[in-house]
Design an enzyme around this catalytic site. Structure first.
Site, PDB file in Angstrom:
ATOM      1  N   GLY A  34     -41.483  -0.059  42.976  1.00  0.00           N
ATOM      2  CA  GLY A  34     -41.103   0.416  44.304  1.00  0.00           C
ATOM      3  C   GLY A  34     -39.843   1.240  44.213  1.00  0.00           C
ATOM      4  O   GLY A  34     -39.213   1.336  43.151  1.00  0.00           O
ATOM      5  N   LEU A  35     -39.472   1.829  45.323  1.00  0.00           N
ATOM      6  CA  LEU A  35     -38.287   2.675  45.362  1.00  0.00           C
ATOM      7  C   LEU A  35     -37.013   1.881  45.101  1.00  0.00           C
ATOM      8  O   LEU A  35     -36.969   0.658  45.299  1.00  0.00           O
ATOM      9  CB  LEU A  35     -38.183   3.350  46.726  1.00  0.00           C
ATOM     10  CG  LEU A  35     -39.251   4.384  47.082  1.00  0.00           C
ATOM     11  CD1 LEU A  35     -39.137   4.781  48.550  1.00  0.00           C
ATOM     12  CD2 LEU A  35     -39.133   5.619  46.185  1.00  0.00           C
ATOM     13  N   GLY A  39     -36.027  -3.781  47.199  1.00  0.00           N
ATOM     14  CA  GLY A  39     -35.926  -5.235  47.086  1.00  0.00           C
ATOM     15  C   GLY A  39     -36.570  -5.815  45.845  1.00  0.00           C
ATOM     16  O   GLY A  39     -36.715  -7.035  45.715  1.00  0.00           O
ATOM     17  N   LYS A  40     -36.956  -4.957  44.894  1.00  0.00           N
ATOM     18  CA  LYS A  40     -37.641  -5.411  43.687  1.00  0.00           C
ATOM     19  C   LYS A  40     -36.854  -6.487  42.945  1.00  0.00           C
ATOM     20  O   LYS A  40     -37.373  -7.563  42.661  1.00  0.00           O
ATOM     21  CB  LYS A  40     -37.891  -4.234  42.725  1.00  0.00           C
ATOM     22  CG  LYS A  40     -38.772  -3.140  43.252  1.00  0.00           C
ATOM     23  CD  LYS A  40     -38.999  -2.057  42.212  1.00  0.00           C
ATOM     24  CE  LYS A  40     -37.707  -1.419  41.710  1.00  0.00           C
ATOM     25  NZ  LYS A  40     -36.917  -0.774  42.781  1.00  0.00           N
ATOM     26  N   SER A  41     -35.623  -6.171  42.594  1.00  0.00           N
ATOM     27  CA  SER A  41     -34.821  -7.102  41.793  1.00  0.00           C
ATOM     28  C   SER A  41     -34.536  -8.388  42.550  1.00  0.00           C
ATOM     29  O   SER A  41     -34.581  -9.486  41.979  1.00  0.00           O
ATOM     30  CB  SER A  41     -33.505  -6.441  41.368  1.00  0.00           C
ATOM     31  OG  SER A  41     -33.745  -5.394  40.458  1.00  0.00           O
ATOM     32  N   SER A 108     -40.604   2.428  37.982  1.00  0.00           N
ATOM     33  CA  SER A 108     -41.860   2.854  37.329  1.00  0.00           C
ATOM     34  C   SER A 108     -42.683   3.732  38.263  1.00  0.00           C
ATOM     35  O   SER A 108     -43.738   3.315  38.735  1.00  0.00           O
ATOM     36  CB  SER A 108     -42.663   1.652  36.829  1.00  0.00           C
ATOM     37  OG  SER A 108     -42.828   0.645  37.791  1.00  0.00           O
TER      38      SER A 108
END
Length: 199
Positions: A34-35, A39-41, A108
């Site tokens: 995601g951008l 909130g990925k991490s 990614s």
């Protein structure tokens, strides 16, 4: 294509399924994409913490952290981003072979790179988690002030500004992080892991 010659794959005596049996759970990679600012991490680490509390073998591979070590020789050109993801895919595969659930948090941005990583794994081991968040929300959050720098021209090839993000076409999980709390996102992911008998 490997540049090395005169090498032979050496079979190991303890196999992936042996480790899974000893652990009492499956192993896989939760590939968060995601951008920046989506909130990925945050979600990946929350999932990892909950797995740990439940006695499940886990590990987090985070984009920024990996660039401090293994991938510190890479920049942000398209070729370097591809190599960054290739290396992480190989590392994630080792963790899955070791019997762990590994969570990865990497922008990614390109379909081909994510598909190449998926091809490294057996069916069901690669779980693509698209953290879907509007760029406006990501910019409002901008915890590292990266969007602001990109808008000022201080960062080139920044994903979502002057470099594309290719939205996953068939992710296993979609997390709408602007609508969910972190806890709700974690529960959604745990629901998937239970439904597919990984935990």
């Amino acid at each position: 294509m490997s540049k090395a010659t005169n090498i032979t794959w050496h079979d190991v005596s303890v196999k992936k399924n042996d480790r899974r049996a000893q652990n009492g759970h499956g192993s896989c990679v939760l590939w968060f994409t995601g951008l920046s600012g989506s909130g990925k991490s945050t979600i990946a680490n929350a999932v990892s913490s909950e797995l740990f509390k439940q006695g499940i073998n886990e590990y987090v591979l985070d984009g920024d952290n990996i660039r401090h070590g293994l991938n510190r020789d890479l920049g942000f050109s398209e070729d370097d981003r591809t190599e960054n993801i290739r290396r992480i895919g190989e590392v994630a595969k080792l963790f899955v072979d070791s019997g762990k659930i590994v969570t990865t948090a990497f922008i990614s941005p390109f379909h081909n790179d994510r598909d190449e990583v998926r091809s490294l794994f057996e069916a069901g081991e690669f779980i693509e988690v698209f953290v879907d968040c509007p760029i406006e929300t990501c910019e409002d959050r901008d915890p590292k002030q990266l969007y602001a720098k990109a808008r000022r021209g201080e960062i080139k090839d920044f994903t979502g500004i002057d470099s594309p993000y290719e939205i996953p076409q068939n992710p296993e999980i979609v997390i709408q992080s602007q609508l969910l709390t972190v806890e709700e996102a974690v529960q959604q992911i745990f629901g998937y892991l239970r439904e597919h008998f990984i935990i």
